[in-house]
Scaffold this active site. Structure first.
Site, PDB file in Angstrom:
ATOM      1  N   GLY A  13       0.795  -1.232   0.000  1.00  0.00           N
ATOM      2  CA  GLY A  13       0.000   0.000   0.000  1.00  0.00           C
ATOM      3  C   GLY A  13       0.824   1.276   0.000  1.00  0.00           C
ATOM      4  N   SER A  14       2.036   1.220  -0.549  1.00  0.00           N
ATOM      5  CA  SER A  14       2.815   2.465  -0.577  1.00  0.00           C
ATOM      6  C   SER A  14       2.184   3.475  -1.543  1.00  0.00           C
ATOM      7  CB  SER A  14       4.284   2.199  -0.934  1.00  0.00           C
ATOM      8  OG  SER A  14       4.418   1.832  -2.278  1.00  0.00           O
ATOM      9  N   ASN A  15       1.558   2.992  -2.616  1.00  0.00           N
ATOM     10  CA  ASN A  15       0.858   3.911  -3.521  1.00  0.00           C
ATOM     11  C   ASN A  15      -0.392   4.492  -2.853  1.00  0.00           C
ATOM     12  OD1 ASN A  15       2.039   4.125  -6.393  1.00  0.00           O
ATOM     13  ND2 ASN A  15       2.305   1.973  -5.825  1.00  0.00           N
ATOM     14  N   ILE A  95      -6.752 -10.374 -11.151  1.00  0.00           N
ATOM     15  CA  ILE A  95      -7.500 -10.013 -12.359  1.00  0.00           C
ATOM     16  C   ILE A  95      -8.964  -9.843 -11.949  1.00  0.00           C
ATOM     17  CG2 ILE A  95      -8.209 -10.825 -14.644  1.00  0.00           C
ATOM     18  CD1 ILE A  95      -5.272 -10.631 -14.676  1.00  0.00           C
ATOM     19  N   ASN A 110      -5.369   2.029 -13.150  1.00  0.00           N
ATOM     20  CA  ASN A 110      -4.385   1.128 -12.553  1.00  0.00           C
ATOM     21  C   ASN A 110      -2.998   1.754 -12.709  1.00  0.00           C
ATOM     22  OD1 ASN A 110      -3.233  -1.388 -11.583  1.00  0.00           O
ATOM     23  ND2 ASN A 110      -2.716  -1.884 -13.713  1.00  0.00           N
ATOM     24  N   HIS A 112       0.962   0.684 -13.207  1.00  0.00           N
ATOM     25  CA  HIS A 112       1.724  -0.504 -13.603  1.00  0.00           C
ATOM     26  C   HIS A 112       3.205  -0.136 -13.736  1.00  0.00           C
ATOM     27  CE1 HIS A 112       2.371  -4.441 -15.366  1.00  0.00           C
ATOM     28  NE2 HIS A 112       3.145  -3.844 -16.260  1.00  0.00           N
ATOM     29  N   GLU A 145     -10.729  -4.804 -20.399  1.00  0.00           N
ATOM     30  CA  GLU A 145     -10.833  -6.221 -20.030  1.00  0.00           C
ATOM     31  C   GLU A 145      -9.574  -7.036 -20.320  1.00  0.00           C
ATOM     32  OE1 GLU A 145     -14.627  -8.212 -20.611  1.00  0.00           O
ATOM     33  OE2 GLU A 145     -15.523  -6.237 -20.949  1.00  0.00           O
ATOM     34  N   VAL A 147      -5.244  -7.618 -19.941  1.00  0.00           N
ATOM     35  CA  VAL A 147      -4.288  -7.475 -18.839  1.00  0.00           C
ATOM     36  C   VAL A 147      -3.368  -6.288 -19.143  1.00  0.00           C
ATOM     37  CG1 VAL A 147      -2.421  -8.586 -17.555  1.00  0.00           C
ATOM     38  CG2 VAL A 147      -4.408  -9.928 -18.266  1.00  0.00           C
TER      39      VAL A 147
HETATM   40  C1  GRF Z   1       3.380  -1.207  -7.514  1.00  0.00           C
HETATM   41  O1  GRF Z   1       4.688  -1.303  -8.011  1.00  0.00           O
HETATM   42  C2  GRF Z   1       2.376  -1.216  -8.643  1.00  0.00           C
HETATM   43  O2  GRF Z   1       2.853  -0.667  -9.814  1.00  0.00           O
HETATM   44  C3  GRF Z   1       2.121  -2.678  -8.844  1.00  0.00           C
HETATM   45  O3  GRF Z   1       2.158  -3.234  -7.556  1.00  0.00           O
HETATM   46  C4  GRF Z   1       3.002  -2.442  -6.721  1.00  0.00           C
HETATM   47  C5  GRF Z   1       2.224  -2.115  -5.494  1.00  0.00           C
HETATM   48  O4  GRF Z   1       2.997  -1.502  -4.503  1.00  0.00           O
HETATM   49  N1  GRF Z   1       0.884  -2.882  -9.560  1.00  0.00           N
HETATM   50  P1  GRF Z   1       2.306  -0.877  -3.222  1.00  0.00           P
HETATM   51  O5  GRF Z   1       1.404  -1.942  -2.620  1.00  0.00           O
HETATM   52  O6  GRF Z   1       1.533   0.337  -3.635  1.00  0.00           O
HETATM   53  O7  GRF Z   1       3.437  -0.537  -2.301  1.00  0.00           O
END
Ligand code: GRF
Length: 209
Positions: A13-15, A95, A110, A112, A145, A147
């Site tokens: 959950g750092s994002n 997914i 999302n 990525h 839909e 990936v």
């Molecule tokens: C991130 O690198 C994101 O791009 C990927 O999963 C990771 C999640 O990191 N989809 P965090 O849980 O937000 O730290």
């Protein structure tokens, strides 16, 4: 009315934390608000981050439902109960089913860790390193839909002219993600993001905030 955002996570959950910090409510200042966080796993550290920020949380583990479609339907109902303007997948490592994606189409983004369309799917950083690329990056995209195939909202690249260890690269990727994802949410909330009518794959950023 604030712009209401729900976030889906599976792990660290750092994002999510970057979004929370970026949009920390300042009295009287309108803007996006993280109103709920759902996780696919009960042990996701991100749930604690949400609780610490006073955000409502829930867990939607596939194993608690008859199948993925049932889980996604329950998750969709929970999200809809929160009247969301946007749902953000921030490290949601599963997914999602077609009906869920269609339900939130145009309101689902999302983040990525690659320059899509290169290296979709899991372990994108490992894939890129194994390929030997000299430029890597991060993509924020609308979810369709496929990936990691949806229309690109924002991308940022960095160069990799010489070998560095995985940890250093992950650090760099996260640093970019933590800027790019809040920025994308901010632009969408400001109404600055639209789709090109002649080619809906193309996302236009129509105004700087
Ligand atoms: C991130 O690198 C994101 O791009 C990927 O999963 C990771 C999640 O990191 N989809 P965090 O849980 O937000 O730290």
């Amino acid at each position: 009315m604030p712009f209401r955002v729900g976030v889906l996570i599976s792990g660290q959950g750092s994002n999510l934390q970057a979004l929370i910090d970026h949009f920390a409510r300042k009295e009287g200042v309108p803007g996006p608000e993280i109103v709920c966080v759902a996780s696919s796993r009960a042990d996701a550290l991100g749930l604690e981050r949400a609780r610490n920020a006073g955000i409502e949380t829930a867990v939607f583990d596939k194993t608690d439902h008859s199948d993925r479609d049932a889980r996604d339907a329950a998750l969709g109902n929970w999200l809809d109960d929160h009247n969301l303007d946007l749902v953000v997948l921030a490290g949601f490592m599963e997914i999602l089913s077609g009906p869920f994606i269609r339900r939130f189409e145009g309101r689902l983004v999302n983040v990525h860790p690659s320059l899509l369309p290169a290296f979709p799917g899991v372990n994108a950083i490992e894939q890129a390193l194994a390929y030997g690329v000299k430029v890597m990056g991060v993509t924020v995209h609308f979810v369709d839909e496929g990936v990691d195939t949806g229309p690109v909202v924002l991308q940022e690249a960095f160069e990799l002219p010489y070998a560095r260890d995985m940890e250093e690269i992950e650090h760099r990727v996260h640093e970019i993600e933590h800027r790019l994802l809040p920025r994308a949410v901010e632009l969408i909330a400001a109404g600055a993001v639209s789709r090109d009518e002649s080619n809906p794959r193309v996302v236009r950023i129509t105004q700087a905030t």
